[in-house]
Design a protein around this motif. Structure first.
Motif, mmCIF file in Angstrom:
data_model
loop_
_atom_site.group_PDB
_atom_site.id
_atom_site.type_symbol
_atom_site.label_atom_id
_atom_site.label_comp_id
_atom_site.label_asym_id
_atom_site.label_seq_id
_atom_site.Cartn_x
_atom_site.Cartn_y
_atom_site.Cartn_z
ATOM 1 N N GLY A 1 -11.727 11.985 -1.122
ATOM 2 C CA GLY A 1 -10.615 12.778 -1.867
ATOM 3 C C GLY A 1 -9.818 13.617 -0.816
ATOM 4 N N LYS A 2 -8.604 13.375 -0.626
ATOM 5 C CA LYS A 2 -8.075 13.991 0.313
ATOM 6 C C LYS A 2 -8.075 15.645 0.119
ATOM 7 C CE LYS A 2 -4.382 11.395 0.025
ATOM 8 N NZ LYS A 2 -3.201 10.881 -0.137
ATOM 9 N N HIS B 1 -8.706 7.852 3.910
ATOM 10 C CA HIS B 1 -10.304 7.611 3.839
ATOM 11 C C HIS B 1 -10.664 6.345 3.517
ATOM 12 C CE1 HIS B 1 -9.898 8.230 -0.346
ATOM 13 N NE2 HIS B 1 -9.364 9.417 -0.409
ATOM 14 N N PHE C 1 0.874 -1.237 0.094
ATOM 15 C CA PHE C 1 -0.024 -0.065 -0.150
ATOM 16 C C PHE C 1 1.083 1.265 -0.144
ATOM 17 C CE2 PHE C 1 -2.227 3.404 2.469
ATOM 18 C CZ PHE C 1 -3.147 3.635 1.517
ATOM 19 N N PRO C 2 0.788 1.998 -0.872
ATOM 20 C CA PRO C 2 1.849 3.188 -0.904
ATOM 21 C C PRO C 2 1.195 4.643 -0.995
ATOM 22 C CG PRO C 2 0.806 2.105 -3.279
ATOM 23 C CD PRO C 2 0.151 1.802 -2.232
ATOM 24 N N PRO C 3 0.758 4.956 0.088
ATOM 25 C CA PRO C 3 0.356 6.170 0.367
ATOM 26 C C PRO C 3 0.985 7.450 0.119
ATOM 27 C CG PRO C 3 0.587 5.252 2.537
ATOM 28 C CD PRO C 3 0.939 4.072 1.398
ATOM 29 N N GLU C 4 0.583 8.312 -0.410
ATOM 30 C CA GLU C 4 1.475 9.776 -0.290
ATOM 31 C C GLU C 4 1.152 10.409 0.842
ATOM 32 O OE1 GLU C 4 1.929 13.725 -3.166
ATOM 33 O OE2 GLU C 4 0.554 12.136 -3.692
ATOM 34 N N GLY D 1 -11.767 5.176 0.665
ATOM 35 C CA GLY D 1 -11.087 4.487 -0.385
ATOM 36 C C GLY D 1 -9.924 4.061 -0.296
ATOM 37 N N HIS D 2 -9.123 4.520 0.720
ATOM 38 C CA HIS D 2 -7.669 3.920 0.844
ATOM 39 C C HIS D 2 -7.823 2.615 1.441
ATOM 40 C CE1 HIS D 2 -6.478 8.272 0.808
ATOM 41 N NE2 HIS D 2 -5.781 7.830 -0.347
ATOM 42 N N LYS E 1 -11.696 3.205 -8.204
ATOM 43 C CA LYS E 1 -11.794 3.679 -6.896
ATOM 44 C C LYS E 1 -13.033 3.416 -6.140
ATOM 45 C CE LYS E 1 -8.427 7.222 -6.774
ATOM 46 N NZ LYS E 1 -7.990 8.714 -6.290
ATOM 47 N N LEU E 2 -13.138 3.387 -4.932
ATOM 48 C CA LEU E 2 -14.475 3.286 -4.353
ATOM 49 C C LEU E 2 -14.682 4.580 -4.057
ATOM 50 C CD1 LEU E 2 -16.381 1.765 -2.407
ATOM 51 C CD2 LEU E 2 -14.814 2.316 -0.412
ATOM 52 N N THR F 1 -4.990 2.355 -8.856
ATOM 53 C CA THR F 1 -6.388 2.693 -9.188
ATOM 54 C C THR F 1 -6.346 3.141 -10.760
ATOM 55 O OG1 THR F 1 -6.122 4.522 -8.135
ATOM 56 C CG2 THR F 1 -7.734 3.101 -7.275
ATOM 57 N N SER G 1 -8.096 -0.144 -0.788
ATOM 58 C CA SER G 1 -6.894 -0.498 -1.340
ATOM 59 C C SER G 1 -5.986 -1.089 -0.585
ATOM 60 C CB SER G 1 -6.226 1.000 -1.872
ATOM 61 O OG SER G 1 -4.846 0.465 -2.343
HETATM 62 P P1 ATP Z 1 -6.928 11.001 -3.059
HETATM 63 O O1 ATP Z 1 -7.440 11.322 -4.512
HETATM 64 O O2 ATP Z 1 -8.129 10.766 -1.935
HETATM 65 O O3 ATP Z 1 -6.052 12.027 -2.373
HETATM 66 P P2 ATP Z 1 -4.787 9.417 -3.688
HETATM 67 O O4 ATP Z 1 -4.999 8.498 -4.811
HETATM 68 O O5 ATP Z 1 -4.048 10.611 -4.086
HETATM 69 O O6 ATP Z 1 -6.116 9.630 -3.271
HETATM 70 P P3 ATP Z 1 -2.673 8.159 -2.452
HETATM 71 O O7 ATP Z 1 -1.942 8.395 -1.118
HETATM 72 O O8 ATP Z 1 -1.812 8.509 -3.644
HETATM 73 O O9 ATP Z 1 -3.956 8.990 -2.461
HETATM 74 O O10 ATP Z 1 -3.093 6.799 -2.504
HETATM 75 C C1 ATP Z 1 -2.585 5.543 -1.854
HETATM 76 C C2 ATP Z 1 -3.271 4.315 -2.589
HETATM 77 O O11 ATP Z 1 -4.660 4.240 -2.515
HETATM 78 C C3 ATP Z 1 -3.185 4.533 -4.216
HETATM 79 O O12 ATP Z 1 -2.804 3.157 -4.611
HETATM 80 C C4 ATP Z 1 -4.671 4.677 -4.640
HETATM 81 O O13 ATP Z 1 -4.680 4.341 -5.906
HETATM 82 C C5 ATP Z 1 -5.490 4.055 -3.498
HETATM 83 N N1 ATP Z 1 -6.722 4.789 -3.434
HETATM 84 C C6 ATP Z 1 -6.854 6.254 -3.399
HETATM 85 N N2 ATP Z 1 -8.224 6.649 -3.176
HETATM 86 C C7 ATP Z 1 -8.830 5.510 -3.556
HETATM 87 C C8 ATP Z 1 -10.130 5.055 -3.687
HETATM 88 N N3 ATP Z 1 -11.051 5.978 -3.433
HETATM 89 N N4 ATP Z 1 -10.556 3.809 -3.879
HETATM 90 C C9 ATP Z 1 -9.528 2.898 -3.779
HETATM 91 N N5 ATP Z 1 -8.186 2.979 -3.819
HETATM 92 C C10 ATP Z 1 -7.974 4.117 -3.454
#
Ligand code: ATP
Ligand code: MG
Length: 561
Positions: free
Chosen positions: A277-278, A48, A39-42, A50-51, A268-269, A238, A54
């Motif tokens: 969405g962050k 949230h 799981f690779p969060p920024e 959605g994460h 995405k969920l 995603t 993932s």
């Molecule tokens: P956001 O758009 O909410 O800022 P992001 O995709 O920029 O989300 P990241 O920290 O880059 O956030 O995401 C970490 C992981 O979580 C990525 O692999 C991303 O694809 C996944 N992810 C983010 N939002 C969702 C979602 N709504 N449903 C499923 N996976 C998600």
């Protein structure tokens, strides 16, 4: 489009989702010996729901295939990243139960290897230092209809490129003055393949590496390298990365990794009636529209935890949602359904009166207190029972009394008899009103023969109401929630701000609770008879003075098909 999996509640998943089928195939063909996901969060905000999808998807796949799951911060872009976010993300992943292997990893720990990888590309003639400005790069890139043009710097010699790239690293150039670009194909129909920038000069302090670097790799270059270094077999991301996959594959191939990772995308969920969405959540936090990243009306993981959702409920929800290739919104009510199903058998059913009305039993001896035995959960005997004080003065819900009731109202009204839950039958004999005509007291008589558990069968009553003994009642604030936005009324206002549902938060300042609830601690949760499931707020409760958040009401319109 791939078929969505069919999940039948209460049974195993009956068909495999498209990701599992892809992994099965890779194993069969010998391309994958060990499944490894991440799981690779920024770290630029809180996680949230959605994460959570993932996280649980990646973790679940590792579990299913007896593989490994890593938590790795994608911290290659220093501007927006904060240590606070890193800490909250680790906490959330752990809380969800996604046990990651070893230490938390950071993409920034691989900056040296990424630099070496760039040098390797230069030596292979696959990357060049470019002097075009950002704007010129955009002009040269072309459009979806028009091919791009080669940069005039594209044919620099390997030696010159090596020297210039090193000078970029050593701080000889101003921010934006030079970039390193992959040399791929300016006429590719995929714009991501038109000599993308892979390194930029940017003097920014990084939360992990400080001021060591003044050049930073771009995401599309860094991510496949991070995956390859860690031995990730399947890099699940995603759908918005689908068009980037050719570049991902190009990087992995040109760097000649032995076990190249494979990128697979899923949808995405999204949930109805909430803000995901962050970026959007961050705005609400910064503008003070919500009470921080963990405001219980949000769907950040911190907010869900504070509100009282359990990891089990969230996991169950993700199972029901499944994995798909098509974007769609899931009904928020389904998340509530999962919370309710999870809490139903686990939590004690307590008596709490949210809108109190005094009830006085005129024939009950003044000063006498009985401790009645009340079962904690009628559907789960293992939760046992507790003693609840009962006496002459009680609180009942205002809605449980009506002076002039309609037909089929079986609760209390003048002359009617009801059961006080786990106690006695009472008959309403009189009422007291204030000057404005509001009922302030309901007077009753009780029948000592009718005590619950005594085996009394003399007569039946149609209504049972809950109550709290007034002298020992605990006063507490109770918060009721509705979704933050009502999609039927529009999510955004004309000025772009979020159209907040005015009923998203209702605070009841002075609810009356049975005494045991005064001892509840932060994070404890209960069923309040008829009113729903509630959790002690972790931020605003004081010892002995809990504040309760409603997790979910007891009923909903949602039906599992
Ligand atoms: P956001 O758009 O909410 O800022 P992001 O995709 O920029 O989300 P990241 O920290 O880059 O956030 O995401 C970490 C992981 O979580 C990525 O692999 C991303 O694809 C996944 N992810 C983010 N939002 C969702 C979602 N709504 N449903 C499923 N996976 C998600
Ligand atoms: Mg992002």
């Amino acid at each position: 489009m791939e078929k969505e999996p069919v999940n039948v509640p209460g049974t195993e998943t009956v068909s495999r989702n498209f990701i599992e089928m892809a992994i099965d195939q890779d194993i069969k063909e010998g391309k994958t010996s060990q499944v490894c996901t991440r799981f690779p969060p920024e770290p630029n905000g809180y996680l949230h729901i959605g994460h959570a999808k993932s996280i649980l998807l990646n973790y679940g796949l590792a579990q299913e295939y007896g593989g490994k799951f890593f938590l790795r911060f994608d911290d290659t872009n220093p501007t927006k990243e904060k240590t606070e976010y890193v800490e909250s993300i680790v906490k959330d992943v752990e809380w969800l139960g996604a046990a990651y292997e070893g230490e938390v990893r950071f993409a920034s720990n691989y900056f040296d290897q990424m630099y070496e990888a760039a040098v390797k590309l230069i030596k292979k003639g696959k990357a060049f230092v470019c002097d075009l400005t950002a704007e010129q790069i955009r002009e040269y890139r072309g459009t979806l209809k028009e091919p791009g043009k080669n940069s005039p710097w594209r044919d620099r010699s390997v030696e010159e490129n090596l020297r210039l790239f090193e000078e970029m690293k050593d701080g000889k150039y101003a921010d934006g003055e030079k970039t390193l670009r992959a040399k791929i194909d300016m006429s590719s129909p995929n714009i991501n393949m038109r000599d993308p920038v892979i390194y930029r000069v940017a003097r920014m302090t990084h939360h992990n590496t400080g001021d060591k670097w003044c050049i930073y790799p771009m995401y599309d270059f860094a991510h496949p390298i991070e995956d390859a270094i860690e031995g990730i077999s399947h890099s699940i991301c995603t759908l918005e990365f689908e068009d980037h996959r050719p570049l991902y594959d190009w990087v992995v191939k040109e760097l000649e990794y032995e076990n190249p990772p494979r990128q697979i995308e899923f949808a995405k969920l999204y949930l109805t009636n909430v803000v995901t969405g962050k970026r959007y959540i961050k705005k609400l936090v910064e503008q003070g529209i919500v009470d921080g990243w963990d405001d219980p009306r949000l769907v950040t993981i911190a907010a869900l935890r504070r509100r009282g959702y359990t990891p089990e409920a969230i996991r169950r929800f993700m199972e029901l949602v499944g994995v798909s290739k098509g974007n769609s919104s899931v009904d928020y009510a389904m998340l509530d359904y999962c919370a309710r199903e999870d809490l139903k058998l686990k939590k004690s059913r307590m008596m709490a009166v949210l809108h109190p009305l005094k009830l006085i039993i005129d024939n009950y001896p003044e000063g006498q207190v009985e401790y009645l035995d009340v079962p904690n959960n009628l559907e789960n005997e293992e939760l046992g029972s507790r003693k609840v004080p009962f006496g002459r003065e009680l609180y009942i819900e205002q809605e449980d009394f009506m002076e002039n009731p309609p037909k089929k109202y079986f609760r209390l009204f003048p002359g009617n008899e009801v059961r006080l839950m786990s106690a006695y039958f009472v008959t309403c004999t009189d009422i007291v009103k204030d000057e404005e005509g509001n009922v302030t007291e309901v007077h009753c008589t009780y029948d000592p023969e009718t005590k619950s558990g005594s085996g009394f069968t003399g007569r039946k009553v149609k209504g049972t109401i809950h109550w709290v003994y007034a002298p020992t009642a605990v006063s507490a604030a109770v918060r009721l929630y509705e979704n933050l936005v009502d999609e039927s009324k529009g999510v955004y206002n004309e000025d772009g701000s979020v159209n907040i549902n005015p009923n998203s938060l209702t605070v009841i300042e002075d609810a009356k609770l049975e005494p045991d609830l005064g001892k509840a601690e932060s994070g404890d949760s209960f069923q309040f008879v008829r009113n729903g499931f509630f959790c002690v707020d972790s931020k605003d409760s004081q010892p002995g003075a809990p504040v309760f958040n409603r997790i979910v009401p007891l009923k909903s319109s949602f039906k599992l098909k």
